[in-house]
Write an enzyme that holds these catalytic residues in place. Structure first.
Site, PDB file in Angstrom:
ATOM      1  N   ARG A  67       0.621   2.663  -1.227  1.00 33.90           N
ATOM      2  CA  ARG A  67       1.894   1.941  -1.662  1.00 33.90           C
ATOM      3  C   ARG A  67       2.413   0.630  -1.052  1.00 33.90           C
ATOM      4  NH1 ARG A  67       3.609   1.564   2.687  1.00 33.90           N
ATOM      5  NH2 ARG A  67       5.637   0.978   1.832  1.00 33.90           N
ATOM      6  N   GLY A  68       3.259   0.137  -1.504  1.00 35.33           N
ATOM      7  CA  GLY A  68       3.483  -1.292  -0.782  1.00 35.33           C
ATOM      8  C   GLY A  68       3.014  -2.383  -1.777  1.00 35.33           C
ATOM      9  N   ARG A 128       2.160   1.661 -11.596  1.00 35.48           N
ATOM     10  CA  ARG A 128       3.632   1.495 -11.261  1.00 35.48           C
ATOM     11  C   ARG A 128       4.070   0.220 -11.823  1.00 35.48           C
ATOM     12  NH1 ARG A 128       4.854   2.810  -5.117  1.00 35.48           N
ATOM     13  NH2 ARG A 128       6.854   3.223  -5.988  1.00 35.48           N
ATOM     14  N   ASP A 177       9.334  -6.086  -3.732  1.00 34.14           N
ATOM     15  CA  ASP A 177       8.133  -5.863  -4.860  1.00 34.14           C
ATOM     16  C   ASP A 177       8.020  -6.748  -6.073  1.00 34.14           C
ATOM     17  OD1 ASP A 177       8.981  -3.187  -3.269  1.00 34.14           O
ATOM     18  OD2 ASP A 177       7.258  -2.602  -4.285  1.00 34.14           O
ATOM     19  N   ASN A 183      13.608  -4.581  -4.033  1.00 30.87           N
ATOM     20  CA  ASN A 183      12.853  -3.889  -3.276  1.00 30.87           C
ATOM     21  C   ASN A 183      13.286  -2.605  -3.098  1.00 30.87           C
ATOM     22  OD1 ASN A 183      11.128  -4.003  -0.874  1.00 30.87           O
ATOM     23  ND2 ASN A 183      12.832  -3.847   0.657  1.00 30.87           N
ATOM     24  N   LYS A 184      12.741  -1.828  -1.986  1.00 27.54           N
ATOM     25  CA  LYS A 184      13.003  -0.361  -1.846  1.00 27.54           C
ATOM     26  C   LYS A 184      14.637   0.033  -2.049  1.00 27.54           C
ATOM     27  CE  LYS A 184      10.801   2.296  -1.582  1.00 27.54           C
ATOM     28  NZ  LYS A 184      10.532   3.028  -2.854  1.00 27.54           N
TER      29      LYS A 184
HETATM   30  O1  MRU Z   1       7.765   2.880  -3.118  1.00 27.29           O
HETATM   31  P1  MRU Z   1       6.831   1.948  -2.091  1.00 27.29           P
HETATM   32  O2  MRU Z   1       6.765   2.523  -0.993  1.00 27.29           O
HETATM   33  O3  MRU Z   1       5.698   1.399  -2.896  1.00 27.29           O
HETATM   34  O4  MRU Z   1       7.771   0.650  -2.037  1.00 27.29           O
HETATM   35  C1  MRU Z   1       7.255  -0.342  -1.166  1.00 27.29           C
HETATM   36  C2  MRU Z   1       8.586  -1.258  -0.807  1.00 27.29           C
HETATM   37  O5  MRU Z   1       9.468  -1.382  -1.522  1.00 27.29           O
HETATM   38  C3  MRU Z   1       8.244  -2.387   0.015  1.00 27.29           C
HETATM   39  O6  MRU Z   1       9.442  -2.617   0.812  1.00 27.29           O
HETATM   40  C4  MRU Z   1       7.753  -3.380  -0.716  1.00 27.29           C
HETATM   41  O7  MRU Z   1       6.504  -3.143  -1.428  1.00 27.29           O
HETATM   42  C5  MRU Z   1       7.392  -4.730   0.210  1.00 27.29           C
HETATM   43  S1  MRU Z   1       6.108  -4.442   1.191  1.00 27.29           S
HETATM   44  C6  MRU Z   1       5.024  -5.310   1.759  1.00 27.29           C
END
Ligand code: MRU
Length: 350
Positions: free
Chosen positions: A52-53, A95, A240, A250-251
């Site tokens: 993820r990320g 995703r 993201d 973002n998250k």
């Molecule tokens: O749901 P995830 O764990 O994929 O979400 C990740 C994030 O929101 C990160 O903050 C984002 O991808 C930036 S990371 C380089």
């Protein structure tokens, strides 16, 4: 006092003709590598959060395209390109919010189209390695640009995991924090635990402890209070997808951090590679926000914690308006108070 940067974690590796990913669902308890030999396996690993990320998803998708070309050429012979395109379409849907996924998939599709049949798998593999390398190199440059913005040594606050595990390596926001720590500008990291997947508690804390960078975990609800009481210098997060006007997906929880930061006069930095900027997305309202299963909120550690009968709403990203972002940092430099013109100029589209 300055420090050495360690950065010895990688989320993925191309090994013995397969893509191997460190299973992030198992960290920090166990280090298990998941081996994918087909593009569908890579898509499924992305959907199920093995990896993820945003940038890490993009890198893995690029290797997924290699696997597709190889398998389709072996099984479909003359007609391999149709199967390859179908694989890539499915991969791009694994995703919805992180635009790096579509960006990497379309890049590999262009490489395949430009190559003749015999050369295509090799050309895609070379392009995937290059994409991976460029991500790490870009993160190091981003880290230097972001660290230069920080003032006197102070605690910084971050959210989710944006480190080596979330990228090709080194990290976006966590890369800035690594570089700032090396320069002696970070007193300690306040890391939100990041419900429901606990990327902060499980992954960010794991990376920082390995690097010897002091980390205090926060229950997500403690962040605003930390800004009031703990002398936070900057909030530093990843992204993201950044829309053309500077709105940032973002998250989930990032928006609340940005509101609280502005209220407390704490500066708010978004660190993201240009591959996370989506010039075709005019503003945050156009960014697709992933909704995941209710069970992720209703349970913890596989056990139901919510009252029977309660339901859950589980958007896993939110959008922070550009007006709340003090600095957007990419591998190309810094955009202070990002807006449409500055972003277009940064991308060379002005
Ligand atoms: O749901 P995830 O764990 O994929 O979400 C990740 C994030 O929101 C990160 O903050 C984002 O991808 C930036 S990371 C380089």
């Amino acid at each position: 006092m300055t420090h050495e940067v360690v950065d010895n974690v990688r989320a993925m590796r191309w090994h013995r003709e397969a893509l191997e990913m460190l299973d992030q669902r198992e960290l920090p308890a166990r280090e298990v590598w998941v081996r994918c030999t087909t593009c569908a396996e890579v898509a499924s690993a992305i959907t199920s959060m093995v990896v993820r990320g945003a940038p890490a998803i993009g890198v893995c998708a690029a290797y997924g395209a290699v696997l597709s070309a190889r398998v389709r050429q072996r099984d479909d012979r003359g007609g391999w390109r149709a199967g390859f395109d179908a694989d890539l379409d499915a991969l791009a849907r694994a995703r919805p919010t992180a635009v790096n996924l579509v960006w990497a998939v379309e890049r590999m599709r262009r490489v395949a189209r430009a190559a003749d049949d015999a050369a295509a798998p090799g050309a895609i593999l070379d392009a995937a390695h290059a994409l991976h390398r460029d991500d790490v190199d870009g993160n190091r440059r981003m880290g230097a640009y972001g660290a230069a913005l920080l003032g006197a040594r102070a605690p910084v606050l971050t959210h989710c995991n944006t480190g080596s595990l979330a990228t090709g390596g080194y990290g976006t926001a966590l890369g800035v924090i690594r570089s700032a720590w090396a320069a002696g500008k970070v007193e300690r990291v306040l890391a939100d635990e990041t419900r429901p997947w606990l990327q902060g508690a499980r992954l960010t804390a794991w990376e920082l402890v390995r690097d010897g960078i002091p980390v205090d975990l926060l229950a997500d609800g403690a962040a605003a209070w930390a800004m009031r009481r703990a002398g936070v210098g900057w909030v530093i997060v990843g992204a993201d997808r950044v829309a053309a006007n500077g709105d940032v997906a973002n998250k989930i929880g990032t928006y609340a951090l940005a509101v609280a930061a502005r209220h407390h006069g704490v500066r708010f930095m978004v660190a993201a590679p240009t591959s996370t900027i989506d010039p075709d997305c005019p503003d945050g309202d156009a960014i697709p926000i992933e909704l995941r299963a209710e069970a992720e909120v209703l349970t913890a550690g596989g056990r139901r914690i919510a009252a029977e009968g309660a339901r859950a709403w589980n958007p896993v990203f939110d959008v922070t308006p550009a007006a709340l972002v003090d600095a957007l940092v990419t591998e190309r430099g810094v955009i202070e108070r990002p807006g449409p013109e500055a972003i277009a100029a940064h991308l060379g589209r002005a």
